[in-house]
Design an enzyme around this catalytic site. Structure first.
Site, PDB file in Angstrom:
ATOM      1  N   GLY A 154     -31.456  12.174 -15.740  1.00  0.00           N
ATOM      2  CA  GLY A 154     -31.171  13.358 -14.925  1.00  0.00           C
ATOM      3  C   GLY A 154     -32.357  14.292 -14.922  1.00  0.00           C
ATOM      4  O   GLY A 154     -33.265  14.199 -15.753  1.00  0.00           O
ATOM      5  N   GLY A 201     -33.439  18.582 -14.168  1.00  0.00           N
ATOM      6  CA  GLY A 201     -32.935  19.943 -14.022  1.00  0.00           C
ATOM      7  C   GLY A 201     -34.052  20.942 -13.926  1.00  0.00           C
ATOM      8  O   GLY A 201     -35.226  20.585 -13.768  1.00  0.00           O
ATOM      9  N   GLY A 202     -33.682  22.219 -14.013  1.00  0.00           N
ATOM     10  CA  GLY A 202     -34.673  23.273 -13.866  1.00  0.00           C
ATOM     11  C   GLY A 202     -35.678  23.312 -14.994  1.00  0.00           C
ATOM     12  O   GLY A 202     -36.800  23.786 -14.821  1.00  0.00           O
ATOM     13  N   GLN A 203     -35.301  22.818 -16.201  1.00  0.00           N
ATOM     14  CA  GLN A 203     -36.203  22.907 -17.344  1.00  0.00           C
ATOM     15  C   GLN A 203     -36.959  21.617 -17.611  1.00  0.00           C
ATOM     16  O   GLN A 203     -37.870  21.599 -18.418  1.00  0.00           O
ATOM     17  CB  GLN A 203     -35.421  23.318 -18.603  1.00  0.00           C
ATOM     18  CG  GLN A 203     -34.789  24.698 -18.498  1.00  0.00           C
ATOM     19  CD  GLN A 203     -34.098  25.102 -19.777  1.00  0.00           C
ATOM     20  OE1 GLN A 203     -34.251  24.465 -20.802  1.00  0.00           O
ATOM     21  NE2 GLN A 203     -33.320  26.164 -19.707  1.00  0.00           N
ATOM     22  N   GLY A 204     -36.563  20.507 -16.977  1.00  0.00           N
ATOM     23  CA  GLY A 204     -37.286  19.274 -17.223  1.00  0.00           C
ATOM     24  C   GLY A 204     -36.486  18.050 -16.833  1.00  0.00           C
ATOM     25  O   GLY A 204     -35.472  18.119 -16.152  1.00  0.00           O
ATOM     26  N   VAL A 246     -34.724  14.257 -18.230  1.00  0.00           N
ATOM     27  CA  VAL A 246     -34.144  13.590 -19.391  1.00  0.00           C
ATOM     28  C   VAL A 246     -34.258  12.086 -19.190  1.00  0.00           C
ATOM     29  O   VAL A 246     -33.844  11.553 -18.154  1.00  0.00           O
ATOM     30  CB  VAL A 246     -32.670  13.997 -19.600  1.00  0.00           C
ATOM     31  CG1 VAL A 246     -32.086  13.284 -20.817  1.00  0.00           C
ATOM     32  CG2 VAL A 246     -32.553  15.512 -19.780  1.00  0.00           C
ATOM     33  N   LYS A 257     -35.740  14.628 -23.724  1.00  0.00           N
ATOM     34  CA  LYS A 257     -35.919  15.666 -22.711  1.00  0.00           C
ATOM     35  C   LYS A 257     -37.392  16.050 -22.638  1.00  0.00           C
ATOM     36  O   LYS A 257     -37.966  16.545 -23.601  1.00  0.00           O
ATOM     37  CB  LYS A 257     -35.069  16.887 -23.067  1.00  0.00           C
ATOM     38  CG  LYS A 257     -35.210  18.057 -22.095  1.00  0.00           C
ATOM     39  CD  LYS A 257     -34.324  19.211 -22.543  1.00  0.00           C
ATOM     40  CE  LYS A 257     -34.478  20.429 -21.649  1.00  0.00           C
ATOM     41  NZ  LYS A 257     -33.644  21.558 -22.116  1.00  0.00           N
ATOM     42  N   ASP A 314     -25.217  30.384 -21.458  1.00  0.00           N
ATOM     43  CA  ASP A 314     -25.235  29.602 -20.217  1.00  0.00           C
ATOM     44  C   ASP A 314     -24.126  28.551 -20.246  1.00  0.00           C
ATOM     45  O   ASP A 314     -24.353  27.361 -19.983  1.00  0.00           O
ATOM     46  CB  ASP A 314     -26.601  28.929 -20.032  1.00  0.00           C
ATOM     47  CG  ASP A 314     -26.822  28.472 -18.589  1.00  0.00           C
ATOM     48  OD1 ASP A 314     -26.064  28.920 -17.709  1.00  0.00           O
ATOM     49  OD2 ASP A 314     -27.743  27.668 -18.360  1.00  0.00           O
TER      50      ASP A 314
END
Length: 755
Positions: free
Chosen positions: A447, A449-452, A454, A468, A565
């Site tokens: 997957g 996402g906004g932070q990196g 995986v 990650k 969050d």
């Protein structure tokens, strides 16, 4: 159409060409002012091929100016002569129209000019590199061929504004109709020999006043996209032209027009029949001006020749004397031939002798020994270079790892952790994780996402993990990365994702987690491709596990942790659909003597605590609110923010249903089918309390977890035992009572009282 292109000339070739031009037609000048030219152009009838090519050189005290007299009507100053074109200044208007009344329609036309460019009977025609241009406001220009019988094109000039001190503009576009501000342009077909223009007023038809009284039409060469846009002041539209013979009176220099030139009036096949009039001399090729018409032809030198094809013919080029034109290999022998060149290899060499071919390869055995010796020496030098490279690479790798360790916050991590924590968190090497993920192959991506991103990986001991890889991070994101390592290093709970270790030797930091393979709670609830039916008991168990994990973070640790969050996409599911709370990048530890955390608002839209959003003060009750949103997702199966519900969020619709005592219109079909009414009412009421706009009115996560566990226990027992739980939170207290009956269902009642 002219399709041949001029040959590239070397410096020597260029010198030969200038000499041939200078010696051509003895006694005939080859220059007027700054303009250089050659036959068929010339000064005077004896020096030019045809009256069309006769240049009139007017001399003044300081300089000379070349002119062309087309049809003996107008003198046009020559700007440049090219191989197939000539550029001349054309300071005349094709049309000019002025009106005495600019505010009432119909407008009174005080002057209407209708002129033409007539190139018939000459060796010239209009190039397609010209524009028919009109400047003015609310006027249409129409271009016509000879006798106004052939429409050549037209356009409309429009002014969106009437600023008297402003500027009109004509944009530079390559093809087709082009409109600007108070200007329009339309292309002129190649080969046009007659062009006239007519201006007509459109202002009254648009029920608009004319901003300016005059409009003008003229021809100008096209500009490229790299050149500046053509501008003119609107004050030019107030100038009235009194005579068609007026010089250029508009602002700026007069326009330049491109004319195509050719020789003769026939095509090549017809012209070659009469050698007395055929213009192309020795060693030349004839090229038709237009393949479909008898509009004349042009001459060019054959490949390998240079000179003036119209005068003395073309002479052979000695390519062997030019590094640029010589096609032979450096070891070959170059022999010049008429119109070409011969390349041959000397004795002891084999090949065709050409640069772009096989060249010339030595054939003697001595060259073999030289090659072997050179090869062995090269291998020895190469081996030494490889050895030095390996040593330097290891050194650079070590320095790079140390650099990345410092840049990725290794020192900061050491400052924020103790020895016990360091022992719990393994520091992986970059090689280990590259091998585990097949060098971070795209097929291993779980997957993004906004932070990196995986990745799925397998460690040397066979353990399957999730790795990650963060994006290139700034200082704030680095703090989030270190924060996640610190928090997860001393968190040990079955419903919180486990951190196995991290790597700081790469350009971006890497985190190694336990693999949670069944996606997220968000996917389970909302993904239409998942056909797995989420039962009510399963939803209740998931809610209780999430509440237990948050209660553990808030209450069981020596220093409470606020997640900040909480959302369904941050709740992972393992193979048994046990939840794992994840993504602690923006979580915070809060000392026990602090009541809240003041920071920039961070989180996810749809899960925001409204009180936190207004005050920027995050408390444990902010996590309670976000959990309440997740609880409503489990009850309704709907997204927190739905584009189909433009005015109200899921929370607003849920609270409205609670107030109207009409939950059936919003609860999920699976929930309604399998959940008991009493349980649905209890969980819905619990969600309503979590979503209270005032944080102090919400229960704590510990109290929420206790209530959900109570519901699960009662569901498992099947029979309600007399039980009462008092839950308090500041000013209010809630009491739950379990009342036993003969059936397997439990009736839960809720009452509230002020403490």
């Amino acid at each position: 159409m002219l399709s041949s292109t001029p040959l590239p000339l070397s410096l020597l070739h260029f010198i030969f060409l200038l000499l041939s031009l200078t010696l051509t037609s003895a006694g005939c000048p080859q220059k007027c002012g700054k303009l250089q030219f050659s036959y068929p152009f010339g000064v005077g009838p004896k020096c030019s091929m045809d009256p069309s090519f006769n240049i009139i050189c007017k001399k003044t005290r300081n300089h000379s100016t070349p002119y062309l007299n087309i049809n003996k009507v107008r003198m046009l100053e020559i700007v440049e002569i090219k191989q197939t074109q000539i550029r001349v200044k054309y300071p005349y208007l094709l049309a000019a129209t002025c009106y005495t009344n600019t505010s009432v329609y119909p407008h009174n036309n005080t002057r209407d000019g209708f002129y033409s460019i007539d190139l018939t009977g000459t060796q010239y025609s209009m190039s397609d590199k010209n524009w028919l241009t009109a400047i003015g406001c609310e006027d249409i220009v129409a271009g016509f061929g000879e006798n106004k019988n052939v429409f050549a094109g037209g356009c409309v000039s429009y002014c969106p504004t009437s600023e008297p001190h402003g500027f009109g503009s004509c944009p530079n576009t390559e093809n087709g109709y082009s409109a600007g501000n108070g200007c329009c342009r339309t292309p002129i077909p190649k080969g046009t020999t007659f062009l006239a223009a007519q201006l007509s007023d459109l202002g009254g038809k648009w029920l608009r006043d004319k901003y300016f009284p005059c409009s003008y039409a003229f021809v100008v060469e096209k500009r490229t996209l790299d050149e500046s846009v053509w501008l003119y002041p609107f004050s030019d539209l107030n100038k009235s032209i009194n005579s068609q013979d007026d010089d250029w009176v508009l602002s700026g220099p007069p326009p330049v027009v491109r004319l195509d030139w050719r020789v003769g009036t026939e095509n090549c096949s017809e012209a070659q029949k009469d050698s007395s009039t055929y213009a192309c001399k020795a060693n030349t090729d004839c090229v038709n001006y237009d393949a479909n018409t008898d509009w004349g032809y042009l001459c060019s030198c054959k490949p390998g020749y240079h000179g003036n094809p119209y005068n003395e013919g073309c002479q052979d080029i000695n390519e062997c004397n030019s590094d640029e034109l010589n096609p032979c290999d450096a070891n070959a022998i170059c022999t010049n031939t008429i119109g070409s060149v011969n390349c041959s290899c000397p004795k002891g060499y084999n090949g065709d002798g050409k640069k772009n071919g096989k060249g010339c390869i030595p054939s003697n055995m001595i060259h073999v020994f030289i090659g072997v010796g050179s090869g062995m020496g090269f291998l020895l030098v190469l081996s030494m270079c490889i050895l030095v490279h390996i040593v330097l690479r290891k050194r650079r790798s070590k320095m790079r790892k140390e650099k990345f360790f410092k840049r990725n916050g290794g020192l900061l991590l050491q400052q924020q952790t103790n020895e016990c924590t360091i022992r719990k968190t393994k520091l992986f090497s970059a090689e280990e994780l590259e091998k585990a993920t097949d060098n971070f192959n795209e097929s291993r991506i779980l997957g993004q996402g906004g932070q990196g991103t995986v990745y799925k990986g397998m460690l040397p001991d066979g353990k399957i993990v999730a790795i990650k890889k963060s994006k290139l991070i700034n200082k704030d994101q680095l703090e989030q990365f270190i924060n996640e390592v610190v928090i997860l290093s001393h968190v040990n709970h079955k419903n919180v994702v486990k951190l196995w270790g991290c790597c700081m030797e790469t350009d971006v930091p890497l985190l190694v987690y336990e693999l949670v393979p069944n996606g997220t709670l968000f996917d389970l609830i909302h993904d239409p491709n998942i056909h797995f039916q989420v039962s009510w008991n399963m939803r209740l168990k998931i809610a209780a596990d999430i509440a237990g994990a948050l209660a553990y973070l808030h209450s069981a640790l020596s220093i409470p942790i606020y997640h900040r969050d909480v959302k369904s996409s941050n709740i992972l599911l393992d193979e048994k659909y046990t939840v794992k709370l994840s993504d602690f990048g923006i979580s915070r530890e809060v000392a026990t003597d602090r009541t809240h955390l003041t920071t920039l608002v961070k989180g996810t839209f749809g899960y925001f605590d409204p009180e936190y959003f207004q005050s920027s003060q995050f408390t444990e009750k902010s996590d309670v609110y976000s959990f309440g949103v997740v609880l409503v997702e489990l009850l309704t199966g709907q997204r927190p923010i739905d584009v189909r519900e433009e005015e109200r969020s899921l929370v607003m619709r849920f609270l409205e249903s609670m107030e109207e005592n009409n939950l059936y219109k919003i609860l999920d079909e699976q929930v309604l089918r399998h959940g008991k009414d009493e349980e649905l009412s209890a969980v819905s009421w619990l969600a309503q309390r979590c979503l209270n706009w005032k944080g102090k009115m919400r229960p704590t996560m510990k109290e929420v977890a206790r209530e959900l566990e109570s519901l699960i226990m009662l569901e498992e027992d099947g029979v309600c035992k007399a039980k009462s739980v008092i839950i308090s939170d500041g000013e209010y207290a809630w009491t739950t009572s379990g009342i036993s009956d003969e059936s397997t269902s439990c009736i839960l009642t809720f009452s509230s009282e002020i403490i």
